[in-house]
Design an enzyme around this catalytic site. Structure first.
Site, mmCIF file in Angstrom:
data_model
loop_
_atom_site.group_PDB
_atom_site.id
_atom_site.type_symbol
_atom_site.label_atom_id
_atom_site.label_comp_id
_atom_site.label_asym_id
_atom_site.label_seq_id
_atom_site.Cartn_x
_atom_site.Cartn_y
_atom_site.Cartn_z
ATOM 1 N N MET A 28 0.802 -1.107 0.003
ATOM 2 C CA MET A 28 0.053 -0.007 0.033
ATOM 3 C C MET A 28 1.042 1.094 0.009
ATOM 4 O O MET A 28 0.444 2.327 0.279
ATOM 5 C CB MET A 28 -0.984 0.062 1.309
ATOM 6 C CG MET A 28 -2.169 -0.866 1.071
ATOM 7 S SD MET A 28 -3.638 -0.728 1.852
ATOM 8 C CE MET A 28 -3.045 -0.506 3.693
ATOM 9 N N GLY A 29 1.997 0.854 -0.431
ATOM 10 C CA GLY A 29 3.107 2.333 -0.591
ATOM 11 C C GLY A 29 3.664 2.677 1.042
ATOM 12 O O GLY A 29 3.492 1.954 1.757
ATOM 13 N N HIS A 32 9.243 1.294 3.114
ATOM 14 C CA HIS A 32 10.360 1.323 4.118
ATOM 15 C C HIS A 32 11.263 -0.050 3.875
ATOM 16 O O HIS A 32 11.098 -0.676 2.967
ATOM 17 C CB HIS A 32 9.875 1.397 5.507
ATOM 18 C CG HIS A 32 8.749 0.088 6.088
ATOM 19 N ND1 HIS A 32 8.995 -0.932 5.894
ATOM 20 C CD2 HIS A 32 7.387 0.371 6.179
ATOM 21 C CE1 HIS A 32 8.188 -1.809 6.429
ATOM 22 N NE2 HIS A 32 7.089 -1.094 6.502
ATOM 23 N N HIS A 35 9.556 -3.382 3.387
ATOM 24 C CA HIS A 35 9.218 -3.701 1.801
ATOM 25 C C HIS A 35 10.200 -3.890 0.887
ATOM 26 O O HIS A 35 10.117 -4.736 0.152
ATOM 27 C CB HIS A 35 8.693 -2.365 1.319
ATOM 28 C CG HIS A 35 7.376 -2.156 2.051
ATOM 29 N ND1 HIS A 35 6.997 -0.978 2.832
ATOM 30 C CD2 HIS A 35 6.048 -2.747 2.093
ATOM 31 C CE1 HIS A 35 5.803 -0.805 3.409
ATOM 32 N NE2 HIS A 35 5.084 -1.854 2.795
ATOM 33 N N GLY A 145 5.174 -10.107 4.048
ATOM 34 C CA GLY A 145 6.212 -9.973 5.223
ATOM 35 C C GLY A 145 5.287 -10.710 6.496
ATOM 36 O O GLY A 145 4.131 -10.830 6.638
ATOM 37 N N MET A 182 9.479 -2.617 11.816
ATOM 38 C CA MET A 182 9.302 -1.286 10.514
ATOM 39 C C MET A 182 7.840 -1.567 10.041
ATOM 40 O O MET A 182 7.338 -2.595 10.096
ATOM 41 C CB MET A 182 10.224 -1.622 9.443
ATOM 42 C CG MET A 182 11.629 -1.278 9.818
ATOM 43 S SD MET A 182 12.659 -1.348 8.614
ATOM 44 C CE MET A 182 14.155 -0.859 9.457
ATOM 45 N N SER A 183 7.088 -0.198 10.029
ATOM 46 C CA SER A 183 5.721 -0.048 9.404
ATOM 47 C C SER A 183 5.546 1.239 8.885
ATOM 48 O O SER A 183 6.338 2.251 9.523
ATOM 49 C CB SER A 183 4.658 -0.410 10.839
ATOM 50 O OG SER A 183 3.563 0.024 10.486
ATOM 51 N N ARG A 185 3.010 2.845 9.505
ATOM 52 C CA ARG A 185 2.527 3.804 10.543
ATOM 53 C C ARG A 185 3.312 4.538 11.268
ATOM 54 O O ARG A 185 2.996 5.328 12.273
ATOM 55 C CB ARG A 185 1.424 2.986 11.270
ATOM 56 C CG ARG A 185 0.244 2.224 10.588
ATOM 57 C CD ARG A 185 -0.693 1.199 11.292
ATOM 58 N NE ARG A 185 -1.750 0.545 10.370
ATOM 59 C CZ ARG A 185 -2.710 1.101 10.170
ATOM 60 N NH1 ARG A 185 -3.264 2.153 10.973
ATOM 61 N NH2 ARG A 185 -3.847 0.616 9.244
#
Length: 276
Positions: A28-29, A32, A35, A145, A182-183, A185
């Site tokens: 969803m873009g 980081h 991804h 992930g 990592m997220s 958000r």
């Protein structure tokens, strides 16, 4: 890197690569390092790597959450190019959804446990969009992930139920140096939130280090107390589950995972650790 925003143009181009293996990374873009590690794993195992960026409206329970979801497309394109991604599919909502679509896939209890309990309908939205993307890209391998562990199980179940010819690959969680998963958000965390958020990974690691299958209930109680004691953290769940069903783990579980979700400040975070 080639960029497509319509399914027809993407499929036409993929048709010219029919002899090659395709690794697919749906996102969803707001990309980081986590991804990018999926892109790298896909590159290592396939001739061609396709990444999609699509903020999927059907998997958000809260319209405000959808509105504030970060969409830094220029930065994302730069990261994908630097990682050596071959193709980006970045469609508008109208390219993916018609005006009055219905979707329901019976994936059993998995839909209602843990995340499903706190985000009703979420996994119907996930399966709906991943099914559409798989139908467009028709990849050899699908990379997702471990951080969204339940999502991986849900999509695996869909692939099995619908007989989709793709191999599922789960990639390990990428973490900051201090342990935070990592997220996308994480950008919403204030400096104080960021400090308090570390309790999630610390508690999961404590669970793993102290794990005893005969003592799961007490361990979960203690872990929940650890999360509740941290300022600014509102835990929703922390559970030790069977790694294939997400039902409570027992001595017959061949894989075991500890999973948690909590609001840290105003930001909802999830994390997990593989115990066995």
């Amino acid at each position: 890197m080639k960029i497509f925003d319509t399914r027809d143009a993407l499929q036409q181009y993929l048709g010219t690569l029919s002899t090659k293996t395709v690794g697919f990374v749906p996102t969803m873009g707001a990309l980081h390092r986590g991804h990018i590690s999926l892109i790298e794993q896909a590159k290592a195992g396939n001739d061609v790597v396709v990444c999609s960026i699509f903020v999927n409206p059907t998997q958000f329970n809260d319209p405000a959450d959808l509105d504030k979801y970060p969409r830094p497309i220029e930065a994302d394109i730069a990261k994908l190019e630097a990682a050596g991604c071959d193709i980006l599919f970045n469609p508008p909502v109208t390219e993916i959804y018609g005006s009055n679509e219905n979707w329901h896939l019976n994936i059993g209890q998995l839909e209602f446990l843990l995340e499903g309990e706190f985000r009703p309908g979420h996994y119907q939205g996930v399966t709906q969009v991943v099914y559409k993307l798989l139908d467009i890209v028709k990849p050899t391998n699908l990379y997702m992930g471990q951080k969204d562990y339940q999502q991986f199980l849900v999509v695996s179940r869909m692939v099995q139920l619908l007989g989709i010819p793709v191999k599922m690959v789960m990639c390990p969680i990428e973490r900051e140096a201090d342990g935070l998963a990592m997220s996308s958000r994480n950008i919403h965390l204030t400096a104080d939130d960021r400090k308090h958020s570390l309790v999630l990974s610390q508690t999961l690691n404590w669970l793993k280090d102290n794990f005893d299958i005969h003592n799961v209930f007490e361990l979960e109680q203690q872990a929940m107390a650890m999360l509740q004691a941290e300022p600014g953290v509102q835990p929703e769940y922390i559970e030790v589950a069977d790694g294939t069903t997400l039902l409570p783990a027992d001595e017959h579980s061949t894989s075991i995972v500890a999973l948690t979700a909590a609001k840290v400040g105003k930001t909802r975070l999830i994390d997990n650790v593989l115990i066995k």
